[in-house]
Motif scaffolding. Structure first.
Motif, mmCIF file in Angstrom:
data_model
loop_
_atom_site.group_PDB
_atom_site.id
_atom_site.type_symbol
_atom_site.label_atom_id
_atom_site.label_comp_id
_atom_site.label_asym_id
_atom_site.label_seq_id
_atom_site.Cartn_x
_atom_site.Cartn_y
_atom_site.Cartn_z
ATOM 1 N N ALA A 315 11.927 -20.469 119.868
ATOM 2 C CA ALA A 315 12.978 -21.114 120.379
ATOM 3 C C ALA A 315 12.860 -20.971 121.869
ATOM 4 N N THR A 316 13.082 -22.648 122.523
ATOM 5 C CA THR A 316 12.696 -23.786 123.010
ATOM 6 C C THR A 316 14.410 -23.258 124.315
ATOM 7 N N GLU A 317 15.107 -22.954 123.671
ATOM 8 C CA GLU A 317 16.186 -22.508 124.488
ATOM 9 C C GLU A 317 17.443 -21.345 123.448
ATOM 10 N N PHE A 318 18.170 -21.121 124.381
ATOM 11 C CA PHE A 318 19.189 -20.158 123.892
ATOM 12 C C PHE A 318 20.128 -20.052 122.969
ATOM 13 N N VAL A 319 20.287 -21.274 122.181
ATOM 14 C CA VAL A 319 21.293 -22.204 121.293
ATOM 15 C C VAL A 319 20.427 -22.355 120.312
ATOM 16 N N PRO A 320 20.600 -21.705 118.920
ATOM 17 C CA PRO A 320 20.182 -22.466 118.154
ATOM 18 C C PRO A 320 19.983 -23.756 117.292
ATOM 19 N N LYS A 321 19.173 -24.427 116.518
ATOM 20 C CA LYS A 321 19.752 -25.959 116.504
ATOM 21 C C LYS A 321 20.808 -26.429 115.741
ATOM 22 N N VAL A 322 21.026 -25.298 114.850
ATOM 23 C CA VAL A 322 21.607 -26.005 113.838
ATOM 24 C C VAL A 322 23.091 -25.890 115.102
ATOM 25 N N ILE A 323 23.381 -25.297 116.050
ATOM 26 C CA ILE A 323 25.065 -25.457 115.978
ATOM 27 C C ILE A 323 24.929 -26.572 117.613
ATOM 28 N N SER A 324 26.451 -27.509 117.194
ATOM 29 C CA SER A 324 26.529 -28.142 118.148
ATOM 30 C C SER A 324 26.624 -27.746 119.497
ATOM 31 N N GLY A 325 25.314 -28.452 120.598
ATOM 32 C CA GLY A 325 25.347 -28.043 122.031
ATOM 33 C C GLY A 325 23.749 -27.882 122.331
ATOM 34 N N TYR A 326 22.806 -27.605 120.939
ATOM 35 C CA TYR A 326 22.250 -27.756 120.756
ATOM 36 C C TYR A 326 20.829 -29.055 121.732
ATOM 37 N N THR A 327 19.648 -29.290 122.544
ATOM 38 C CA THR A 327 19.592 -30.366 122.963
ATOM 39 C C THR A 327 17.985 -29.896 123.044
ATOM 40 N N GLU A 328 17.039 -30.982 122.474
ATOM 41 C CA GLU A 328 15.739 -30.857 123.127
ATOM 42 C C GLU A 328 15.793 -31.016 124.760
ATOM 43 N N ASP A 329 16.137 -31.716 125.041
ATOM 44 C CA ASP A 329 15.743 -31.925 126.645
ATOM 45 C C ASP A 329 16.377 -31.390 127.095
ATOM 46 N N VAL A 330 15.450 -30.539 127.487
ATOM 47 C CA VAL A 330 15.161 -28.748 127.871
ATOM 48 C C VAL A 330 14.175 -28.358 128.589
ATOM 49 N N LYS A 331 14.244 -27.595 129.985
ATOM 50 C CA LYS A 331 12.968 -27.532 130.190
ATOM 51 C C LYS A 331 12.409 -26.508 129.106
ATOM 52 N N LYS A 332 11.059 -27.407 129.214
ATOM 53 C CA LYS A 332 10.039 -25.766 127.619
ATOM 54 C C LYS A 332 8.477 -25.640 128.517
ATOM 55 N N TYR A 333 8.664 -24.229 127.895
ATOM 56 C CA TYR A 333 7.172 -23.423 129.208
ATOM 57 C C TYR A 333 6.440 -23.047 127.756
ATOM 58 N N PRO A 334 5.684 -23.704 127.663
ATOM 59 C CA PRO A 334 4.701 -23.949 125.910
ATOM 60 C C PRO A 334 3.437 -22.749 127.114
ATOM 61 N N TYR A 335 2.754 -22.388 125.653
ATOM 62 C CA TYR A 335 1.864 -21.022 126.106
ATOM 63 C C TYR A 335 0.344 -21.341 127.078
ATOM 64 N N ASP A 336 0.416 -20.905 128.456
ATOM 65 C CA ASP A 336 -0.292 -21.216 129.173
ATOM 66 C C ASP A 336 -0.680 -20.233 130.522
ATOM 67 N N LYS A 337 -1.818 -19.408 129.836
ATOM 68 C CA LYS A 337 -2.717 -18.558 130.427
ATOM 69 C C LYS A 337 -2.960 -18.691 131.919
ATOM 70 N N GLU A 338 -3.155 -19.464 132.293
ATOM 71 C CA GLU A 338 -3.828 -19.929 133.526
ATOM 72 C C GLU A 338 -2.806 -20.609 134.780
ATOM 73 N N GLN A 339 -1.802 -21.699 133.691
ATOM 74 C CA GLN A 339 -0.771 -21.825 134.882
ATOM 75 C C GLN A 339 0.527 -20.929 134.763
#
Length: 513
Positions: A315-339
């Motif tokens: 999950a990259t946001e709190f809305v599932p992909k199948v729901i209207s209102g989902y967007t890829e254009d959100v701030k993402k937090y990929p796994y980065d232990k050092e960060q």
């Protein structure tokens, strides 16, 4: 048909709860005005044959099925519809109102707000035009309608039974309310099954076929929900033939179950698992850098790959992909232990200790194995230097009260299965107002979500929620973990069960050969 429930229902009046173990049972007993078409989130008639909006979405006219009766023999009609809406709107007392989670979220306020709901009520009045026509008047339009009318919380109940058995009586104290015997013995609807008994000591709810149900007649005469908290025990009971099905089998068991001839039915993902953050309980969690560190420090890709079932996704946001209102254009937090470590150092939080709450005696669509999920996430947090204090509590033995009503936790595991196809049912429910669960005040975000909720259906509605999604992920009040794809399993002799993305399975179509 005997179905293995993971836990006791909280009660049998769905207006006073939001949890699935209750709804699985009440969906068989009670009908809503509108329902979801089996296997989908699409709308279809139920007690209302037609529904029409007017007055720019502030008026809804329901044309009702004729000749329908409640299980106590009293008529279902427009007067009964208005009784139910007026009952909810006029509910008195902090304890009762706080228990009405869905009503507070959807209708925003009561005739007199005495609990957590502080908003101006969306509900205005209900008019009986004639026996088969009810007119619902709202103070403003809401994008959640008409889909929100499918919510089990808004099921129609017998006015006579509610009145006779004092269904609105709620006593006790905050965090430990006591409900009237109506909620455990006398809940009365129009569904294909009616309540015979709830033996709480034995852990069993027994429903029997309602021969005068207006919906499709049940094919089995008796439907029993047997409470079996341990997942392995549910699996063994299915294999032994003691039960004919259970929900949310462990993904690791799919192959074994299928090999034994059981039917594993995969639902489309319509939910989200998240790590909740309570800013009110720990001042360091108010620092956005600390919340971002938690997000960067969790290896969600590894978790989804090793702990969740086929079809699940990060999950990259709190809305599932199948729901209207989902967007890829959100701030993402990929796994980065050092960060993550760097952000904790910048925030002066390298000695952070967090009380981490997780539930027991439950398996949810978004949380098939709470202990395994807790272990995986806590190990990730320890790896970035955070100390974890584990707090485990039973799902219906204080967990939800502690994290949602009392806010005792620093962080916690929870999630959501969508109730209807609208982004507001996710981010609006979570973050649309100040809540004990998250412990923050952000008026700008609350306004963005309120504007999205009021946006007219269509492109404007979707775009408003895309904007809200971006703001949520910038502010990061909690951390989305995964979009699990849950399953339901039934024995080889069971026919007719339709798996629902909303976990809205109806057992009236089921037969056991």
């Amino acid at each position: 048909m005997i179905f293995g429930n993971a836990g006791n229902p909280k009660m049998l009046d769905p207006i006073f709860t939001d949890e699935g173990e209750t709804y699985r049972i009440t969906r068989q007993m009670l009908d809503t005005l509108i329902q979801n078409k089996p296997g989908t989130a699409d709308l279809e008639p139920s007690l209302a044959e037609k529904w029409e909006p007017s007055n720019e979405g502030k008026t809804w006219t329901f044309s009702l099925k004729k000749g329908v009766k409640f299980h106590d023999g009293t008529p279902f009609n427009a007067k009964a519809v208005c009784f139910n809406f007026d009952r909810w709107f006029n509910m008195k007392g902090e304890l009762a109102q706080n228990a009405m989670i869905y009503y507070g979220d959807v209708f925003e306020g009561f005739a007199k707000n005495e609990g957590a709901a502080k908003g101006d009520p969306v509900y205005k009045s209900c008019e009986v035009k004639d026996d088969s026509t009810a007119v619902l008047n709202l103070t403003k339009a809401k994008g959640a309608f008409p889909a929100a009318f499918t919510l089990p919380a808004f099921s129609m109940q017998s006015p006579d039974a509610v009145t006779k058995y004092k269904g609105d009586q709620v006593t006790g104290s905050s965090g430990a309310p006591t409900f009237s015997e109506y909620t455990s013995k006398y809940v009365t609807g129009t569904g294909p099954f009616k309540l015979e008994s709830w033996d709480q000591a034995k852990g069993q709810v027994t429903l029997v076929k309602a021969t005068d149900s207006p919906s499709q007649q049940a094919k089995v005469d008796k439907l029993i929900f047997k409470i079996i908290p341990d997942e392995n025990a549910r699996k063994q009971a299915l294999k032994a033939g003691d039960i004919q099905g259970y929900d949310f089998p462990a993904p690791a068991d799919y192959g074994l179950l299928r090999g034994d001839g059981e039917q594993v039915l995969i639902r489309p993902s319509f939910n989200v698992l998240y790590l909740g953050i309570n800013q009110a309980n720990n001042p360091k969690l108010k620092d956005p850098k600390v919340r971002q560190a938690l997000a960067y420090g969790i290896n969600r890709e590894q978790f989804v790959k090793t702990k969740l079932a086929e079809g699940s996704d990060v999950a990259t946001e709190f809305v599932p992909k199948v729901i209207s209102g989902y967007t890829e254009d959100v701030k993402k937090y990929p796994y980065d232990k050092e960060q993550a470590k760097k952000l904790l150092q910048e925030a002066g939080a390298t000695d952070l200790t967090l009380k981490f709450y997780y539930p027991t005696e439950v398996s949810r669509p978004y949380l098939p194995n709470p202990a395994d999920t807790f272990t995986a996430i806590s190990e990730d947090l320890k790896a970035i230097g955070i100390k974890v204090e584990a707090v485990a509590k039973p799902w219906n033995g204080g967990y939800k009260e502690d994290v949602q009503q009392l806010g005792k936790q620093d962080i916690h595991l929870l999630g959501w299965t969508g109730d209807y196809n609208d982004a507001g049912n996710f981010i609006g429910t979570f973050f649309g107002r100040q809540k004990k669960e998250f412990g923050f005040e952000n008026k700008d975000l609350f306004k963005t979500l309120a504007d999205a909720d009021a946006a007219p259906a269509g492109d404007a509605h979707a775009q408003a929620y895309q904007k809200a999604n971006k703001e949520v992920m910038e502010y990061l009040p909690a951390i989305p973990i995964a979009y699990p794809a849950p399953a339901i399993v039934v024995g080889p002799k069971v026919k007719g069960l339709v798996a629902s993305p909303l976990t809205d399975e109806r057992f009236n179509t089921v037969s056991v050969g």
